[in-house]
Design a protein around this motif. Structure first.
Motif, PDB file in Angstrom:
ATOM      1  N   THR A   1       1.011  -1.200  -0.002  1.00 34.04           N
ATOM      2  CA  THR A   1       0.203  -0.005  -0.180  1.00 34.04           C
ATOM      3  C   THR A   1       0.896   1.304  -0.122  1.00 34.04           C
ATOM      4  N   PRO A   2       0.319   2.413  -0.542  1.00 39.77           N
ATOM      5  CA  PRO A   2       1.156   3.464  -0.638  1.00 39.77           C
ATOM      6  C   PRO A   2       1.431   4.326   0.545  1.00 39.77           C
ATOM      7  N   LEU A   3       0.709   3.773   1.752  1.00 38.40           N
ATOM      8  CA  LEU A   3       0.888   4.212   2.798  1.00 38.40           C
ATOM      9  C   LEU A   3       2.305   3.898   3.539  1.00 38.40           C
ATOM     10  N   MET A   4       2.939   3.028   2.821  1.00 37.63           N
ATOM     11  CA  MET A   4       4.571   2.695   3.173  1.00 37.63           C
ATOM     12  C   MET A   4       5.172   3.861   3.065  1.00 37.63           C
ATOM     13  N   MET A   5       5.110   4.857   2.336  1.00 43.14           N
ATOM     14  CA  MET A   5       5.630   6.083   1.793  1.00 43.14           C
ATOM     15  C   MET A   5       5.464   7.044   3.218  1.00 43.14           C
ATOM     16  N   LEU A   6       4.616   6.681   4.081  1.00 39.20           N
ATOM     17  CA  LEU A   6       4.585   7.895   5.210  1.00 39.20           C
ATOM     18  C   LEU A   6       5.995   7.985   5.923  1.00 39.20           C
ATOM     19  N   PHE A   7       6.827   6.810   5.861  1.00 38.33           N
ATOM     20  CA  PHE A   7       8.165   6.887   6.593  1.00 38.33           C
ATOM     21  C   PHE A   7       8.861   8.040   5.775  1.00 38.33           C
TER      22      PHE A   7
END
Length: 362
Positions: free
Chosen positions: A87-93
């Motif tokens: 999921t693109p939420l991995m880019m929150l890091f």
């Protein structure tokens, strides 16, 4: 702190991403599995390097943020279903690191890259462009809004901290530095004095008959006098001098001089500046000024040396009071036992005007 924070985030991302290697049918077979494993290993190496070095610059963080965006793309293309396993939420890091540590234009670059990365990563999961665009807008919008919000919060915190730090160093009535500011600047003055081979001069100024002015005209008049004196002294000191309010009607000037005569000339200029200061109501005061000089010793603590020097200047100021006020004076003093290598320069007011004694000079 920044290095350790980024190291923890990178290590956490590597640990969570490595779980996919243990689950069947998550990663595409063949080369993708090796690429995925190498990517997780790279993250681990980056995290370990940051944890060991404990130093990181802004440009390095910027490069790591862009690398994080690229790594997400590699992960998304390596798994069988990006919508389920990447999921693109991995880019929150990367988004939070960029928002908290990077400059504005660097963050903008990340915000622009984010929707492009998301679109490429999810392109294979949608048959129609409209569905892909909706998903990109949702995912990239959430990521960019979260990053922008953290950035705004960080800037507000930075401004608040800067304002608080400035208030902690400034006297609220006069706008002059306070004791903390004086101590902070002492380190610079001591270091430059040793480098240039000059003396440090401390001057203590006490306003004459200030209590009587307060009693006769009220504290508002006294405050106005302090503000006008502070403005006059600010215009009279040299750019490298440190002007501070010690408390009440007592002020101090810390600077560097080549000889006692130069210190006396500066003190006389300050004395005339105080006498020429006038409030809107016409109140004026004079000042008694005490001077003390020292040659800083190698290894001497500047803050301790500062307060020893101010004690000598304070004693000289009281001699000026006893001599009739509105004058400059110094008094001889023994060398402080805790600073045996320091040379304290002192003399009488008359000596400072002509041949000045250098008491305890090496």
């Amino acid at each position: 702190m920044a290095a350790l924070t980024v190291a923890v985030l990178v290590a956490a991302g590597a640990a969570m991403g490595s779980i996919n290697l243990l689950v069947d049918d998550v990663i595409r077979p063949g080369a993708s599995r090796w690429i995925y494993g190498a990517t997780m290993l790279l993250l681990g190496v980056v995290a370990a390097t940051l944890a060991v070095r404990r130093r990181i610059g802004r440009w390095t963080i910027f490069a790591l943020v862009l690398l994080g965006d690229l790594i997400y793309l590699v992960i998304a293309l390596s798994v069988t279903d990006p919508l389920r396993y990447a999921t693109p939420l991995m880019m929150l890091f990367a988004a939070f690191v960029a928002a908290w540590f990077l400059d504005g234009w660097m963050l903008v670059a990340h915000l622009v890259v984010t929707p492009v990365i998301v679109a490429v990563a999810l392109a294979g999961s949608y048959d129609d462009v409209a569905g892909l665009l909706v998903q990109v807008c949702v995912d990239a919008g959430v990521l960019d809004l979260a990053a922008a919000g953290v950035f705004v919060l960080r800037r507000r915190i930075e401004r608040l901290l800067a304002s608080t730090q400035e208030l902690s160093r400034r006297d609220p009535l006069t706008g002059l530095g306070n004791r903390r500011h004086l101590e902070e600047q002492a380190r610079r003055v001591w270091r430059q004095s040793r480098r240039d081979g000059v003396r440090v001069a401390a001057m203590v100024l006490d306003l004459d008959h200030f209590k009587q002015l307060n009693d006769a005209h009220g504290h508002a008049a006294g405050d106005a006098v302090l503000r006008s004196v502070a403005a006059a002294l600010t215009a009279s000191v040299r750019p490298t001098d440190v002007l501070a309010r010690l408390g009440g009607e007592e002020l101090a000037v810390l600077g560097m001089v080549g000889d006692p005569t130069e210190a006396h000339r500066l003190a006389e200029r300050l004395r005339r500046a105080v006498a020429g200061a006038r409030t809107a109501s016409g109140h004026v005061v004079t000042a008694s000024i005490g001077i003390a000089l020292v040659r800083p010793a190698e290894g001497e603590d500047p803050v301790d040396g500062l307060w020893r020097l101010l004690d000598l200047a304070d004693a000289a100021m009281y001699q000026a009071k006893q001599g009739g006020r509105d004058r400059v004076a110094t008094v001889p003093a023994p060398r402080p036992p805790s600073a045996p290598a320091a040379s304290v320069v002192a003399g009488t007011a008359d000596e400072m005007g002509g041949e000045t004694a250098d008491a305890g000079a090496a």
